[in-house]
Design a protein around this motif. Structure first.
Motif, PDB file in Angstrom:
ATOM      1  N   PRO A  19      38.841  32.404  37.119  1.00 23.16           N
ATOM      2  CA  PRO A  19      40.178  32.949  37.977  1.00 23.16           C
ATOM      3  C   PRO A  19      39.927  34.320  38.379  1.00 23.16           C
ATOM      4  O   PRO A  19      40.430  34.748  39.731  1.00 23.16           O
ATOM      5  N   GLY A  20      39.729  35.326  37.419  1.00 27.10           N
ATOM      6  CA  GLY A  20      39.608  36.625  37.948  1.00 27.10           C
ATOM      7  C   GLY A  20      38.576  36.992  39.028  1.00 27.10           C
ATOM      8  O   GLY A  20      38.940  37.742  39.867  1.00 27.10           O
ATOM      9  N   VAL A  59      38.079  34.746  41.419  1.00 25.68           N
ATOM     10  CA  VAL A  59      38.574  34.132  42.689  1.00 25.68           C
ATOM     11  C   VAL A  59      39.536  35.217  43.249  1.00 25.68           C
ATOM     12  O   VAL A  59      39.597  35.591  44.462  1.00 25.68           O
ATOM     13  N   THR A  60      40.220  35.727  42.231  1.00 31.29           N
ATOM     14  CA  THR A  60      41.107  36.885  42.880  1.00 31.29           C
ATOM     15  C   THR A  60      40.361  38.065  43.192  1.00 31.29           C
ATOM     16  O   THR A  60      41.084  38.529  44.475  1.00 31.29           O
ATOM     17  N   ALA A  61      39.308  38.487  42.552  1.00 34.18           N
ATOM     18  CA  ALA A  61      38.708  39.677  43.404  1.00 34.18           C
ATOM     19  C   ALA A  61      38.337  39.364  44.750  1.00 34.18           C
ATOM     20  O   ALA A  61      38.296  40.217  45.600  1.00 34.18           O
ATOM     21  N   GLU A  99      39.571  37.020  46.930  1.00 37.60           N
ATOM     22  CA  GLU A  99      40.596  37.126  47.797  1.00 37.60           C
ATOM     23  C   GLU A  99      40.947  38.417  48.241  1.00 37.60           C
ATOM     24  O   GLU A  99      41.198  38.726  49.486  1.00 37.60           O
ATOM     25  N   ARG A 100      41.162  39.485  47.396  1.00 37.08           N
ATOM     26  CA  ARG A 100      41.574  40.567  47.640  1.00 37.08           C
ATOM     27  C   ARG A 100      40.365  41.413  48.450  1.00 37.08           C
ATOM     28  O   ARG A 100      40.737  42.190  49.396  1.00 37.08           O
TER      29      ARG A 100
END
Length: 744
Positions: free
Chosen positions: A587-588, A590-592, A594-595
């Protein structure tokens, strides 16, 4: 213009070298035969032993059945001009075969203009674009294909002389050609001075590498025997010499052909008693016998480079046209100078004499001559070819010891080197700029060409006009010392000088820690600069095998945390997401990703956005969101196919095909990969093409098409590929072997 020579110091009789000449003719015959293959030869020998005379003899005979193109490495002020022998040789091919060369270059003129500027519409190499690891490989691949096409229907001999002066980019290109040329009626002959190749000479590793190639033949010219020296002396004197005279000249020359000539002429002119055993005195004795005006011209030519154009020489010498011609006539008639092959200038008949004359200059005299060359080029840019002017101007101002003039000239030359993908020369020039930085006056540094970004990035691309944080106008923002360090770090990484690049990044980070700018906005800029350097350290650590680079990326992420969106911020997030996809998806990551996509869109960094979207799509597939992830990757592919981008084209096809393969859609992956082969080949992305072939082999193994898989693996690991794709290809062949039950 200068009339016939008055004395004969070059023997009209070609002496000895029958074995070496037979080898050269055999290579030409092999290349010229139906179905023949390119031939690569290295010709070494000490200075003055007769390499150039052998090449001339071979070229004269070869012209009966081949097109001969000569190019020499150009030394100026101790520096080699990037790709000089290839530019000269391609220019000769363009004169001899204009239609054929134009046809072979069609569609790739802008990229090939980095070697031959005349191919471009503007007459200068194409510029712009962010440098990446593929740039030089693409140029090399296109050059190889150009030569193969030109030599498809006729024999072509490409002679590259004086490799001991070759710049690093020329050495890399020669190594690439010798490894990868496979078709065409082509002979590539490179010469070098063996006595100059000391233990740390940069040519030594290349020679060792080429020695390991079975396709390369290496010839070493030895000195003359007494009988051969006697025949040479007889040709020079046009009569049989006295045996005692032969003994004396042979003993003093030790069989070196050039020294035999000098001693024979000196003896003929009755100046034997004026000679000493000192090599320098031997080389200078006939120069010092010239009229003073001719000696002065010789000194000017010695400091001007391997060849000096006539108009440039006239501007520097300051003599009237008649006086200059008379001085040149004396130097040419004495066989000190020769007209250049293209008839537009002059060079020393032998580089040893040039070196001796140059070494005899006083320090102040050398810097004064360099200043006059630089002032002449500043006053009239047309005195030299446009493609060479910037680099030569930088060398002359640097050796004139004038920091105020040298710093901007060196920076301009570094931009030109980058445009040519000559990253080794770019690094050397930027290191000179850093050396000159503190010595240059403040107003000179303030007036340098502006940077085009707030973030640390290579030197300016005038077409970019992005506004930096804080509202500063980039058109009025001069480069800082840290910008030079950033550019040098990139150049060092791209040319393989990773240790030098690492030292530069460490120094830059120490500067940023010790001297932060004042104010909140400035502190943010310093954090972004530091983050950028930490991303470079991450890449260098991984390339050097010193770690996985995650620690460095973690520091970069902390530095940009909480700062407004920027290109550096987007790149840090994109690199972190890609690292996590390869090492620790979750998940981390994916978040990076997306940002990174969001920030890249906000600052208009399209390539970073496309790469981040590919990473995001791959992470979504890994997380089980297969269709959504694949759809995102397909959308990136559509953009790349419509507007090919070298930094994204291979990754878009390799990553998408890997994701398709991972979910069992091997046939779909093959379709994407074949499109990737077409794109990477068209763009000359050799390394990227290798990875695409590796993925093709992987999908073919899954489909049980083992023969085709082995063929694809062979293409992935073909000569000229990098070690990583070659290793992957070997693994694919092993997998097929195991599947077939082959245990050995």
């Amino acid at each position: 213009m200068l009339g016939p020579v008055e004395t004969r110091s070059v023997s009209p009789v070609f002496v000895g070298r029958t074995g070496e000449l037979d080898t050269l003719h055999d290579a030409l015959a092999r290349a010229s035969a139906t179905g023949g293959e390119p031939q690569a030869l290295l010709l070494g020998g000490e200075a003055g032993v007769g390499k150039t005379r052998l090449v001339e003899e071979f070229a004269a005979a070869g012209r009966r059945g081949a097109v001969v193109a000569l190019g020499g490495c150009v030394e100026i002020g101790g520096d080699g001009l990037p790709f000089a022998p290839f530019s000269t040789a391609l220019r000769a091919l363009r004169r001899r075969l204009p239609d054929e060369l134009a046809g072979a270059a069609r569609g790739q003129e802008e990229e090939l203009a980095r070697l031959l500027p005349e191919l471009g519409d503007s007459g200068v190499p194409g510029g712009g674009g962010r440098p990446d690891e593929e740039d030089m490989a693409r140029l090399f691949e296109l050059t190889a294909r150009l030569l193969e096409r030109v030599a498809a229907d006729r024999a072509v001999v490409l002679v590259l002389e004086d490799l001991h002066w070759a710049d690093a980019s020329t050495r890399h290109l020669i190594a690439y050609l010798f490894r990868t040329l496979r078709t065409g009626r082509l002979v590539v002959l490179a010469t070098y001075r063996s006595d100059d190749i000391h233990r740390r000479h940069p040519l030594r590793p290349l020679l060792a590498e080429l020695d390991r190639l079975r396709t390369v033949r290496r010839l070493q010219l030895g000195r003359f025997t007494r009988d051969e020296a006697g025949r040479q002396i007889a040709g020079i004197l046009a009569r049989e010499p006295d045996p005692l005279q032969i003994d004396e000249i042979f003993a003093r020359s030790d069989g070196n052909a050039f020294f035999v000539e000098e001693l024979a002429v000196a003896a003929h002119e009755g100046s034997r008693t004026g000679l000493t055993d000192s090599l320098r005195d031997l080389l200078l004795v006939r120069v010092e016998a010239l009229p003073e005006s001719a000696q002065r011209v010789a000194r000017i030519v010695a400091e001007g480079g391997s060849t000096v154009e006539h108009r440039l020489l006239a501007a520097v010498a300051g003599l009237g046209e008649d006086d200059l011609i008379e001085a040149l006539r004396a130097a040419v008639n004495a066989h000190i100078l020769l007209p250049a092959p293209d008839g537009d200038g002059y060079r020393f008949r032998h580089s040893l004499v040039r070196e001796a004359v140059g070494d005899d200059l006083l320090p102040g005299e050398r810097s004064r001559l360099n200043r006059r060359y630089a002032e002449a080029l500043d006053a009239d840019p047309t005195l030299v070819p446009a493609a060479d002017r910037v680099l030569r101007l930088a060398s002359h101002w640097y050796h004139a010891h004038d920091p105020a003039k040298a710093l901007p000239a060196v920076l301009d030359a570094s931009v030109e080197a980058r445009r040519r993908h000559a990253y080794s020369e770019q690094l050397r020039l930027l290191e000179r700029a850093m050396e000159l930085w503190d010595a240059a006056p403040d107003d000179v540094r303030a007036g340098l060409r502006p940077v085009d970004r707030a973030e640390v990035h290579p030197l300016p691309r005038p077409e970019r006009r992005e506004g930096p944080p804080g509202g500063r106008d980039p058109a009025t923002t001069p480069p800082r010392y840290l910008d030079l360090m950033a550019e040098a770090a990139v150049a060092g990484r791209l040319c393989g000088e990773r240790e030098r690049a690492m030292k530069i990044t460490k120094r830059a980070l120490r500067l940023l820690e010790g001297e932060p700018e004042a104010g909140a906005d400035a502190a943010g800029r310093d954090s972004r600069r530091a983050a950028w350097f930490w991303t470079q350290r991450s890449l260098l650590v991984q390339a050097q095998g010193r770690g996985d680079g995650w620690r460095e990326l973690g520091i970069a992420q902390e530095l940009v945390r909480g700062l407004p969106p920027s290109e550096v911020h987007a790149e840090v997030l994109a690199m972190a997401a890609n690292w996590s996809m390869l090492h620790s998806p979750g998940p981390g990551a994916v978040t990076a990703a997306e940002r990174a996509v969001e920030y890249a869109r906000m600052v208009g960094a399209e390539e970073i956005e496309l790469n981040a979207r590919l990473t995001l799509g791959g992470l979504m597939v890994d997380a089980g969101h297969i269709e959504a992830g694949l759809a995102e990757m397909f959308r990136v592919r559509e953009v790349v196919v419509a507007q090919p981008r070298s930094a994204v084209v291979a990754r878009s096809h390799v990553n998408l095909s890997s994701s398709l393969e991972g979910v069992g859609r091997s046939e779909d992956a093959l379709g994407i990969l074949r499109e990737g082969i077409e794109l990477t080949r068209r763009m000359g992305l050799l390394e990227s093409e290798a990875w695409v072939w590796g993925n093709i082999a992987d999908s073919l193994v899954s489909l049980g098409r083992w023969d085709e898989a082995v063929e694809a693996a062979d293409r992935a690991g073909a000569p000229g590929r990098g070690p990583a794709p070659r290793g992957d290809a070997a693994l694919q062949r092993a997998v097929v072997g195991l599947a077939r039950g082959e245990r050995t």
